[in-house]
Design a protein around this motif. Structure first.
Motif, PDB file in Angstrom:
ATOM      1  N   ILE A 176       0.980  -1.188   0.035  1.00 38.42           N
ATOM      2  CA  ILE A 176       0.041  -0.070   0.008  1.00 38.42           C
ATOM      3  C   ILE A 176       1.077   1.342   0.071  1.00 38.42           C
ATOM      4  O   ILE A 176       1.986   1.366   0.880  1.00 38.42           O
ATOM      5  N   GLU A 177       0.623   2.170  -0.942  1.00 41.48           N
ATOM      6  CA  GLU A 177       1.634   3.221  -1.161  1.00 41.48           C
ATOM      7  C   GLU A 177       0.710   4.685  -1.518  1.00 41.48           C
ATOM      8  O   GLU A 177      -0.292   4.451  -1.882  1.00 41.48           O
ATOM      9  N   ARG A 178       1.516   5.617  -1.038  1.00 41.62           N
ATOM     10  CA  ARG A 178       0.993   6.949  -1.206  1.00 41.62           C
ATOM     11  C   ARG A 178       1.157   7.239  -2.589  1.00 41.62           C
ATOM     12  O   ARG A 178       2.203   7.128  -3.402  1.00 41.62           O
ATOM     13  N   THR A 179      -0.078   7.427  -3.708  1.00 36.80           N
ATOM     14  CA  THR A 179      -0.029   7.978  -4.800  1.00 36.80           C
ATOM     15  C   THR A 179      -0.983   9.097  -4.829  1.00 36.80           C
ATOM     16  O   THR A 179      -2.130   8.918  -5.059  1.00 36.80           O
ATOM     17  N   VAL A 180      -0.398  10.257  -5.372  1.00 36.34           N
ATOM     18  CA  VAL A 180      -1.223  11.407  -5.307  1.00 36.34           C
ATOM     19  C   VAL A 180      -2.278  11.140  -6.709  1.00 36.34           C
ATOM     20  O   VAL A 180      -2.121  10.812  -7.585  1.00 36.34           O
ATOM     21  N   GLY A 181      -3.651  11.561  -6.266  1.00 33.27           N
ATOM     22  CA  GLY A 181      -4.488  11.096  -7.647  1.00 33.27           C
ATOM     23  C   GLY A 181      -5.106   9.851  -7.256  1.00 33.27           C
ATOM     24  O   GLY A 181      -6.162   9.531  -8.077  1.00 33.27           O
ATOM     25  N   ALA A 182      -4.566   8.883  -6.435  1.00 43.18           N
ATOM     26  CA  ALA A 182      -5.313   7.629  -6.319  1.00 43.18           C
ATOM     27  C   ALA A 182      -6.725   7.770  -5.941  1.00 43.18           C
ATOM     28  O   ALA A 182      -7.153   8.757  -5.097  1.00 43.18           O
ATOM     29  N   PRO A 183      -7.756   7.017  -6.195  1.00 42.49           N
ATOM     30  CA  PRO A 183      -9.263   7.115  -5.892  1.00 42.49           C
ATOM     31  C   PRO A 183      -9.434   7.036  -4.472  1.00 42.49           C
ATOM     32  O   PRO A 183      -8.650   6.171  -4.106  1.00 42.49           O
TER      33      PRO A 183
END
Lengths: 358, 78
Positions: A176-183
């Motif tokens: 599980i990762e931080r991804t800007v724009g992930a829903p």
């Protein structure tokens, strides 16, 4: 717990590891006193058939470690960049320390890594996601390894028909990762501790430590054998709980997320057994094609590992074929505890079911 | 909730019971295939057909289908 949602958090990969040893209910006629009809009804109605179980040397930590190593390799994760590891299990290697610390050492993760266990079973995978998502969304972590696995087959008495043919073993790893724009991901989590004794291993903890008395195997009124050190399940009450609370929990989460059931691609329930799942699906009026429920007949009820096994074993191709797949995950059981999550997955680095090798 | 319909639903819920073979006086717990699996399928039928929660303990306390029917009727009127 009020419902909650998080954004900018992405599920990047899922691997599940199952032991190679397969048992089949067809070979266990003597457990049913030679009653062929009863065995056939269990197969037909409940959906029991095969299950994968560990040998006496293999633990949930071993299965989870194997899954984690495969995930790390396939997703190309830098071990130094894992900020936290959450281990969901009710069958840890030791009373202490926790599995997360043990596996942290075995994998050689950075010292700048938080590691903790979550003592939950069938609802645990969803609880683990909720924790991981909230840690990432709060800004405290960039990358989390969520491990969920159990070896319940080692807790059942082989002469207890109510649990022995049902439970299998498995371990999973999810990145599980931080991804800007992930829903956005939506969660709801619930508990009814009044039912704590409906699914329980009574002895072996601090309340009733193991003794010669707790090792004594007794026969119950249905002719099943177990000791207080074995798993006990009140099947009828667990069934009632599941068909009452699960449809409610799923409906409420969809309302909270303002998403129609038709817009969900797959409903991945804890793979308790086919009978419970089809009853829940019927009450929710779900399209059965959207509800994977073959995991139990192939691998057994794997407690905290059952949802990732259903994803990797039954949905990997469907997920790979689409840019984005909306999944409703829902776990329910021991506690009593239940939790649902609405997440979107796509572009997974890996989504695979592997066999354990020592 | 009609007794006749309830008996038919019961017969369909419990496998290996022929439809039309049971009556209100039938002691369901002495049926050949009355076991923990039959308990589950009857609980599921009562939930699906009548939207009522039946406990395994209650199934153990009742004897005949008429008694079980009366219990469910009393739950319905609450």
């Amino acid at each position: 717990m009020p419902k909650c949602h998080f954004s900018d958090v992405k599920i990047s990969g899922i691997v599940t590891c199952v032991p190679p040893l397969e048992k089949c209910i067809d070979d266990e006629l003597e457990l049913f006193g030679g009653n062929v009809k009863q065995l056939e009804r269990l197969k037909k109605t409940i959906g029991l058939s095969k299950r994968r179980v560990v040998d006496a040397q293999t633990t949930a930590a071993d299965l989870c470690e194997k899954a984690a190593r495969h995930l790390i390799k396939e997703a190309g994760v830098d071990l130094q960049q894992i900020d936290a590891m959450i281990c969901v299990t009710q069958t840890p290697d030791y009373l202490q320390p926790c599995n997360a610390a043990v596996i942290h050492g075995r994998l050689g993760l950075s010292k700048n890594c938080a590691a903790l266990d979550v003592n939950l079973g069938c609802s645990g995978y969803v609880y683990g996601h909720w924790l991981a998502h909230s840690l990432v969304a709060s800004g405290g972590c960039e990358r989390i390894l969520l491990l969920a696995g159990d070896t319940i087959s080692r807790l059942v008495n082989a002469k207890d028909r109510s649990v022995a043919p049902l439970f299998g073993d498995g371990g999973s790893a999810t990145l599980i990762e931080r991804t800007v724009g992930a829903p956005s991901a939506y969660f709801s989590l619930q508990t009814d501790g009044g039912g704590y004794d409906k699914l329980i291993v009574p002895a072996g903890g601090s309340r009733h430590p193991k003794s010669t008395e707790t090792a004594e195997v007794l026969e119950d009124e249905s002719g099943n054998f177990r000791s207080p050190e074995n798993l006990f399940m009140d099947g009828a009450e667990i069934f009632n709980f599941s068909i009452t609370e699960e449809p409610k929990s799923v409906k409420e989460l969809l309302e909270y997320a303002e998403i129609d059931a038709d817009a969900v691609d797959h409903f991945v329930f804890h793979q308790a057994n086919r009978y419970i799942l089809s009853n829940i699906a019927k009450r929710l009026k779900l399209d059965l094609a959207k509800v994977p429920m073959q995991t139990v007949e192939r691998y057994g009820n794997q407690s905290s590992a059952s949802i990732p096994t259903a994803i990797c074993g039954e949905l990997a191709t469907a997920i790979a074929d689409r840019p984005s797949t909306r999944l409703l995950l829902s776990g329910f059981g021991v506690g009593l505890s239940w939790a649902s999550a609405l997440v979107e997955v796509g572009d997974l680095a890996v989504c695979e079911l592997i066999d354990y090798t020592a | 909730m009609e007794l006749k319909t309830f008996i038919k639903n019961f017969e369909e819920a419990v496998e290996d019971v022929e439809v039309g073979s049971l009556s209100g006086d039938s002691v369901y717990r002495s049926l050949e295939y009355w076991d923990s699996l039959a308990v589950l399928t009857v609980i599921a039928m009562v939930d699906a057909e009548y939207d009522l929660r039946l406990k395994a303990k209650e199934l153990k306390q009742m004897q005949t289908l008429s008694e079980l029917h009366a219990l469910l009727k009393s739950k319905q009127s609450i």
